[in-house]
Design a protein around this motif. Structure first.
Motif, PDB file in Angstrom:
ATOM      1  N   THR A 251      99.955  25.287  35.099  1.00  8.55           N
ATOM      2  CA  THR A 251      98.551  25.057  34.720  1.00  8.55           C
ATOM      3  C   THR A 251      97.734  24.692  35.955  1.00  8.55           C
ATOM      4  OG1 THR A 251      99.339  24.236  32.595  1.00  8.55           O
ATOM      5  CG2 THR A 251      97.051  23.740  33.142  1.00  8.55           C
TER       6      THR A 251
ATOM      7  N   ASP B  67     107.352  33.812  32.061  1.00  5.14           N
ATOM      8  CA  ASP B  67     106.834  33.619  30.695  1.00  5.14           C
ATOM      9  C   ASP B  67     105.958  32.379  30.608  1.00  5.14           C
ATOM     10  OD1 ASP B  67     108.052  35.909  29.869  1.00  5.14           O
ATOM     11  OD2 ASP B  67     109.828  34.922  29.035  1.00  5.14           O
TER      12      ASP B  67
ATOM     13  N   TYR C 194     104.074  31.105  33.023  1.00  3.60           N
ATOM     14  CA  TYR C 194     102.764  31.451  33.605  1.00  3.60           C
ATOM     15  C   TYR C 194     101.929  32.255  32.604  1.00  3.60           C
ATOM     16  CZ  TYR C 194     103.491  29.912  38.445  1.00  3.60           C
ATOM     17  OH  TYR C 194     103.663  29.162  39.578  1.00  3.60           O
ATOM     18  N   GLN C 195     102.572  33.221  31.942  1.00  2.00           N
ATOM     19  CA  GLN C 195     101.828  34.059  30.995  1.00  2.00           C
ATOM     20  C   GLN C 195     101.301  33.230  29.828  1.00  2.00           C
ATOM     21  OE1 GLN C 195     100.996  37.125  31.957  1.00  2.00           O
ATOM     22  NE2 GLN C 195     102.191  36.574  33.746  1.00  2.00           N
ATOM     23  N   LYS C 196     102.113  32.292  29.361  1.00  2.00           N
ATOM     24  CA  LYS C 196     101.709  31.425  28.243  1.00  2.00           C
ATOM     25  C   LYS C 196     100.500  30.578  28.657  1.00  2.00           C
ATOM     26  CE  LYS C 196     103.687  27.834  25.254  1.00  2.00           C
ATOM     27  NZ  LYS C 196     103.735  26.477  25.794  1.00  2.00           N
TER      28      LYS C 196
ATOM     29  N   LEU D  81      98.424  31.172  31.015  1.00  2.00           N
ATOM     30  CA  LEU D  81      97.298  32.077  31.235  1.00  2.00           C
ATOM     31  C   LEU D  81      96.586  32.374  29.919  1.00  2.00           C
ATOM     32  CD1 LEU D  81      96.387  33.513  33.830  1.00  2.00           C
ATOM     33  CD2 LEU D  81      97.690  35.505  33.120  1.00  2.00           C
ATOM     34  N   LYS D  82      97.376  32.670  28.877  1.00  2.37           N
ATOM     35  CA  LYS D  82      96.811  32.966  27.552  1.00  2.37           C
ATOM     36  C   LYS D  82      96.079  31.767  26.993  1.00  2.37           C
ATOM     37  CE  LYS D  82      99.503  36.453  25.237  1.00  2.37           C
ATOM     38  NZ  LYS D  82     100.870  36.487  24.760  1.00  2.37           N
ATOM     39  N   GLU D  83      96.693  30.610  27.107  1.00  3.93           N
ATOM     40  CA  GLU D  83      96.098  29.395  26.549  1.00  3.93           C
ATOM     41  C   GLU D  83      94.779  29.034  27.208  1.00  3.93           C
ATOM     42  OE1 GLU D  83     100.318  27.281  25.317  1.00  3.93           O
ATOM     43  OE2 GLU D  83      99.189  26.519  27.028  1.00  3.93           O
ATOM     44  N   ASN D  84      94.645  29.436  28.454  1.00  2.00           N
ATOM     45  CA  ASN D  84      93.421  29.082  29.172  1.00  2.00           C
ATOM     46  C   ASN D  84      92.421  30.222  29.260  1.00  2.00           C
ATOM     47  OD1 ASN D  84      93.949  26.229  30.234  1.00  2.00           O
ATOM     48  ND2 ASN D  84      95.828  27.316  30.696  1.00  2.00           N
ATOM     49  N   ALA D  85      92.766  31.335  28.612  1.00  5.09           N
ATOM     50  CA  ALA D  85      91.897  32.526  28.694  1.00  5.09           C
ATOM     51  C   ALA D  85      90.578  32.276  27.961  1.00  5.09           C
ATOM     52  CB  ALA D  85      92.602  33.747  28.131  1.00  5.09           C
TER      53      ALA D  85
END
Ligand code: ADP
Length: 323
Positions: free
Chosen positions: A282, A313, A315-317, A319-323
């Motif tokens: 994060t 995974d 980082y991707q999670k 990234l999605k949560e903060n999109a």
């Protein structure tokens, strides 16, 4: 021998042909790269030498062709439609023979290109003007010799799964310890891959404080530079987050000061130093996005090197949560 030093120039001719077909800055970059490769192979160029008044019809010889450091040879010059004057060079005898017969000499490519910085009236060197021509401008020659990119600069955040030491990128970041003398984890892997000269350079840096960053050469790595930053040991305190953010921020700043435009980070502090991976990701992503937002015109490709799928995974999670 001269033959060998010319035959390999085929890669330049191919790159120029691709530039004619596709155009674009990537193709231009490939031409510059081909010249750099041939310079490192000690290649030569064919230089036509002649009296200006006997110059072939398709060219308008410049008045008083210069010497440009190439002893006292009179160089053939040509003029492009925009009135600019160019010295002429060929990648092969075959290319030279496409024009009118001239006397030619072969000269180390590096000398020919280095001579361009002393050009006063000439705009650069016209390569193969009778075939697939390439007007190698003085500016582009200097960039090529300096190893600078000719491709456009872009801002991007990317993710890579694998070993950071193998990455083909300008700079990788090392999650070092404060001694900068090597250690376990990614630090050990980088020192092993870069070779013992890295340790010698690191010794001269006299350590690094937590949150700070220092730069060295990349030695045996594909990466030209290594930025060493010292992550915090995780204690669950607020200062941990600040220090981890400082690692990313200071590394990016140091990269910018060194004209670096692509950089790969490992997940700093998330190994031996025990930082929870999601919290660390994060922070890493927030600093990267913030840095790019405040340096929009600089052009930085930031890659997060994930040693395993699990880290990727995470980082991707985040990234999605903060999109
Ligand atoms: P720290 O001491 O800062 O915790 P570590 O080297 O122990 O540093 O771990 C940092 C992260 O780097 C960990 O997530 C680890 O999985 C990862 N890592 C270890 N080796 C490599 C490597 N060769 N390439 C990329 N990442 C790596």
């Amino acid at each position: 021998m001269a033959e060998d030093r010319l035959s390999g120039n085929r890669i330049i001719e191919e790159a120029i042909a691709a530039l004619h077909e596709q155009g674009g800055v990537q193709a231009l970059d490939a031409v510059a790269e081909a010249f750099r490769k041939r310079i490192s192979d000690n290649a030569e160029l064919v230089i036509p030498v002649m009296q200006p008044e006997t110059a072939v019809k398709s060219m308008r010889p410049g008045k008083g062709a210069g010497t440009n450091g190439l002893s006292d040879l009179r160089l053939l010059q040509m003029q492009s439609d925009d009135g600019k004057r160019w010295n002429v060079a060929f990648t092969s005898l075959e290319e030279a023979s496409k024009g009118e017969k001239t006397t030619t000499v072969t000269i180390p490519m590096e000398n020919v290109l280095r001579g361009a910085k002393d050009f006063k009236q000439e705009a650069g060197i016209a390569i193969n003007p009778f075939g697939k021509a390439f007007l190698f401008s003085k500016e582009l020659i200097e960039k090529t010799l300096a190893g600078e990119r000719t491709a456009p600069l872009e801002n991007k955040i990317l993710f890579d799964i694998g070993d950071i030491t193998k990455m083909d990128i300008e700079c990788i970041v090392n999650a070092a310890n404060s001694s900068l003398l090597g250690g376990g984890g990614v630090d050990g892997a980088i020192h092993r891959a870069a070779g013992k000269e890295l340790l010698e350079e690191c010794r001269e840096l006299h350590g690094c404080k937590t949150g700070q960053a220092k730069i060295t050469k990349g030695y045996n790595l594909k990466a030209k530079h290594i930025i060493h930053t010292v992550g915090p040991v995780y204690h669950g305190k607020e200062s941990d987050a600040q220090l981890l953010a400082a690692c990313y921020q200071n590394s990016l700043e140091l990269a910018r000061q060194n004209n670096i435009h692509s950089i790969a980070f490992p997940a700093i502090s998330t190994g031996i130093y025990g930082y929870p991976k999601e919290e660390a990701a994060t922070i890493a992503l927030a600093v990267a996005a913030g840095w790019i937002a405040t340096h929009k015109d600089y052009g930085m490709v930031i890659v997060f090197s994930c040693f395993d799928r699990e880290t990727y995974d995470i980082y991707q999670k985040v990234l999605k949560e903060n999109a």
